[in-house]
Motif scaffolding. Sequence first.
Motif, PDB file in Angstrom:
ATOM      1  N   UNK A 230       5.726  10.709  -5.289  1.00  8.70           N
ATOM      2  CA  UNK A 230       7.123  10.880  -5.680  1.00  8.70           C
ATOM      3  C   UNK A 230       8.001  11.343  -4.527  1.00  8.70           C
ATOM      4  N   UNK A 231       7.580  11.084  -3.286  1.00  8.87           N
ATOM      5  CA  UNK A 231       8.336  11.516  -2.102  1.00  8.87           C
ATOM      6  C   UNK A 231       8.758  10.310  -1.279  1.00  8.87           C
ATOM      7  N   UNK A 232       9.788  10.501  -0.466  1.00 13.77           N
ATOM      8  CA  UNK A 232      10.194   9.464   0.471  1.00 13.77           C
ATOM      9  C   UNK A 232       9.287   9.530   1.707  1.00 13.77           C
TER      10      UNK A 232
ATOM     11  N   UNK B 219       0.829  -1.196   0.000  1.00 13.19           N
ATOM     12  CA  UNK B 219       0.000   0.000   0.000  1.00 13.19           C
ATOM     13  C   UNK B 219       0.869   1.254   0.000  1.00 13.19           C
ATOM     14  N   UNK B 220       1.924   1.207   0.783  1.00  9.83           N
ATOM     15  CA  UNK B 220       2.811   2.367   0.893  1.00  9.83           C
ATOM     16  C   UNK B 220       3.545   2.626  -0.424  1.00  9.83           C
ATOM     17  N   UNK B 221       3.818   1.588  -1.197  1.00  6.60           N
ATOM     18  CA  UNK B 221       4.452   1.765  -2.499  1.00  6.60           C
ATOM     19  C   UNK B 221       3.566   2.600  -3.419  1.00  6.60           C
ATOM     20  N   UNK B 222       2.260   2.383  -3.342  1.00  7.17           N
ATOM     21  CA  UNK B 222       1.331   3.167  -4.144  1.00  7.17           C
ATOM     22  C   UNK B 222       1.320   4.632  -3.742  1.00  7.17           C
ATOM     23  N   UNK B 223       1.447   4.900  -2.442  1.00  8.65           N
ATOM     24  CA  UNK B 223       1.488   6.291  -1.959  1.00  8.65           C
ATOM     25  C   UNK B 223       2.776   6.961  -2.427  1.00  8.65           C
ATOM     26  N   UNK B 224       3.886   6.254  -2.297  1.00  5.99           N
ATOM     27  CA  UNK B 224       5.169   6.829  -2.732  1.00  5.99           C
ATOM     28  C   UNK B 224       5.187   7.088  -4.236  1.00  5.99           C
ATOM     29  N   UNK B 225       4.641   6.160  -5.009  1.00  8.16           N
ATOM     30  CA  UNK B 225       4.605   6.321  -6.459  1.00  8.16           C
ATOM     31  C   UNK B 225       3.735   7.513  -6.868  1.00  8.16           C
ATOM     32  N   UNK B 226       2.624   7.683  -6.179  1.00  7.13           N
ATOM     33  CA  UNK B 226       1.693   8.768  -6.514  1.00  7.13           C
ATOM     34  C   UNK B 226       2.269  10.135  -6.172  1.00  7.13           C
TER      35      UNK B 226
END
Length: 144
Positions: A110-112, A101-108
């Motif tokens: 573009x932040x660490x 789930x967190x990968x989707x947030x990071x991808x959307x």
Amino acid sequence: MVFPVAMYRCESYTLRKSERKKIAAFELWIWRRLLKVPWTARRTSRCILDEVKPDCSIEALMLKQKLSYFGHVMRADRSMEKTNAWKSVGSRKRGRQRTRWMDGVREATGMSLQQLQDAVNERSTWRESLFMESPGVDDDLVEL
């Protein structure tokens, strides 16, 4: 009434490419049904979308809800749960890693994770960025 039912609990979804295509196809199917366009009519997806003129796609609305929920979770006062929530426990399984789930947030965004925590703590700017990032209808939707 159809879209809220389809988007129920979408903030917890982890979407892969195949699921995004299915959502886009579902959205076009709904627009065709609402306009009462028969399948025998040879109308393109672009023609349907030009007639409906939606503000944004279902996927964009899902992303907005997901980021809003992420901000809510990160601002919660449970700091111990926040630190443990994003780290895996145990050994890694064989095969390709699953999309988290967190990968989707990071991808959307573009932040660490650290940049996201800093951005979420400033609630007013986080909310403004959510409403600024609402894209229109995707080109992926038209390609179907």
